[in-house]
Design a protein around this motif. Structure first.
Motif, mmCIF file in Angstrom:
data_model
loop_
_atom_site.group_PDB
_atom_site.id
_atom_site.type_symbol
_atom_site.label_atom_id
_atom_site.label_comp_id
_atom_site.label_asym_id
_atom_site.label_seq_id
_atom_site.Cartn_x
_atom_site.Cartn_y
_atom_site.Cartn_z
ATOM 1 N N LEU A 121 0.846 -1.206 0.000
ATOM 2 C CA LEU A 121 0.000 0.000 0.000
ATOM 3 C C LEU A 121 0.873 1.244 0.000
ATOM 4 O O LEU A 121 1.892 1.302 0.707
ATOM 5 N N ALA A 122 0.458 2.237 -0.773
ATOM 6 C CA ALA A 122 1.128 3.536 -0.721
ATOM 7 C C ALA A 122 0.633 4.293 0.507
ATOM 8 O O ALA A 122 -0.413 3.966 1.082
ATOM 9 N N ARG A 123 1.386 5.293 0.900
ATOM 10 C CA ARG A 123 0.982 6.202 1.968
ATOM 11 C C ARG A 123 -0.419 6.746 1.667
ATOM 12 O O ARG A 123 -0.703 7.115 0.529
ATOM 13 N N LYS A 124 -1.270 6.741 2.658
ATOM 14 C CA LYS A 124 -2.641 7.277 2.564
ATOM 15 C C LYS A 124 -3.617 6.400 1.779
ATOM 16 O O LYS A 124 -4.779 6.765 1.609
ATOM 17 N N GLU A 125 -3.146 5.273 1.273
ATOM 18 C CA GLU A 125 -4.049 4.391 0.543
ATOM 19 C C GLU A 125 -5.000 3.701 1.528
ATOM 20 O O GLU A 125 -4.618 3.407 2.659
ATOM 21 N N HIS A 126 -6.229 3.462 1.066
ATOM 22 C CA HIS A 126 -7.235 2.854 1.950
ATOM 23 C C HIS A 126 -7.406 1.361 1.689
ATOM 24 O O HIS A 126 -7.408 0.926 0.536
ATOM 25 N N LEU A 127 -7.593 0.614 2.771
ATOM 26 C CA LEU A 127 -7.961 -0.802 2.680
ATOM 27 C C LEU A 127 -9.468 -0.952 2.834
ATOM 28 O O LEU A 127 -10.046 -1.957 2.415
ATOM 29 N N LEU A 128 -10.080 0.026 3.478
ATOM 30 C CA LEU A 128 -11.526 -0.033 3.731
ATOM 31 C C LEU A 128 -12.043 1.390 3.816
ATOM 32 O O LEU A 128 -11.419 2.250 4.448
ATOM 33 N N LEU A 129 -13.194 1.618 3.165
ATOM 34 C CA LEU A 129 -13.858 2.920 3.273
ATOM 35 C C LEU A 129 -15.140 2.756 4.075
ATOM 36 O O LEU A 129 -15.783 1.698 4.020
ATOM 37 N N GLN A 130 -15.504 3.797 4.790
ATOM 38 C CA GLN A 130 -16.791 3.810 5.502
ATOM 39 C C GLN A 130 -17.908 3.434 4.518
ATOM 40 O O GLN A 130 -17.924 3.934 3.394
#
Lengths: 190, 190
Positions: free
Chosen positions: B32-41
């Motif tokens: 994952l890159a910095r600030k990348e999300h694995l889960l969004l609300q």
DNA sequence: GGCGTTTCTTGAACTAGTTCAAGCGGTGGC
DNA sequence: GCCACCGCTTGAACTAGTTCAAGAAACGCC
């Protein structure tokens, strides 16, 4: 007595009747008076407690000497101090009966024998802990996400019977404010 | 990649070499890159994440639109939203990489197969969850038991390297106050 | 190596919740 | 049936931490 636990276990894993009959060998019933303690700060916690009937709470003493409630357990909840239990270290918490309470006691040292006999219970406790972890995260979200007044309002509409059941000073500290402030919130709500 | 996870598992249960070699079938690496999300609300969380290298956090948005960090995970921690995972319900949280991060992904639907192959892992995850539950309780104790300034001081002496690693606004919200207030605490400490 | 964004700082006005103190009401124990 | 105590309420003074705004510094990226 054991029926309550068996029903709870059945929600997560299945036990045969023969297996279910083994449980009383491992879990001992215990009846507590109101305000009686299962664990005092400084003691090593050696057991996990299942509430059959009644209510337990975990609390600690703040620097100012106030009792700060960190969790409640009502019927069909397990309660212990895992930090103390795992590390065999003195606990930072008290565990106390809020009202007359019946529990089943699973001593840490017999838990291993129990899992050897009934390996499904390893899974049962994993699932119980997943729910506890989810509940703990939700609690942090509520504490940070809304004002004291909003926390009380949501809590008392979600669990009206529970609000009746516990002294307000315990509820106030659980929700993160003083009993005086809770009293003022109630007055404001009319 | 898998060595980090195997070492962690070995702290709790033992796997033979043959068993250890099965793991890559079930857990997939992800960078994952910095600030990348694995889960969004709003998304349903479908996996559990093990941090090999880097740092993840769970946060949510308050009513005012501020990001409230509720937990961090660094090397050798598992992170997920169990509420969403268990109930297959939309999550109330975001899971994001704080810095470039390598994780191993255990999808919920393959977890059952994994436990069938390696029943010891049921125990491993139970023990990991016990530690997480203990950590959550301790976190509540710290939040209630001391002032903001004291929380920062204790945290930064306990985890000095971590304080360097994450942006202060994330740390401030994790510790339960605003970035401005953290800045003032630091100024006061000179 | 410079540019644009992101992060950190500082100050002043503000507010949610605390603290302290005093009085009131219910109830459990003998 | 009475007393003592415990829990709840109320008000006034206070404080820890927030909010808003604006500038300074630092970092990541091409």
């Amino acid at each position: 007595m054991y029926a309550s636990l068996l029903a709870h276990i059945a929600r997560y894993v299945s036990l045969s009747e023969a297996e279910a009959e083994l449980l009383p060998q491992y879990l001992k019933p215990l009846t507590l008076a109101r305000k009686e303690h299962l664990l005092l700060q400084g003691q090593v916690c050696t057991a996990n407690y299942f509430v059959v009937q009644g209510c337990l709470r975990t609390y600690f003493l703040t620097e100012k000497g106030a009792e700060q409630t960190v969790q409640f357990a009502i019927e069909r909840w397990w309660l212990t101090d895992y930090a103390s239990l795992d590390a065999h270290a003195p606990s930072e918490f008290f565990i106390q009966a809020v009202e007359p309470t019946q529990v089943l006691v699973l001593e840490q040292r017999v838990q291993e024998e129990l899992f050897a006999q009934l390996p499904q219970l390893e899974r049962y406790f994993r699932l119980v802990l997943q729910r506890a972890t989810a509940a703990a995260l939700f609690r942090v979200k509520v504490l940070f996400g809304q004002t004291g007044a909003a926390r009380y309002q949501h809590f008392s509409t979600a669990f009206p019977e529970f609000v009746q059941r516990v002294p307000q000073y315990m509820l106030a500290s659980y929700l993160g404010f003083t009993p005086e402030f809770l009293s003022k919130i109630r007055a404001r709500m009319e």
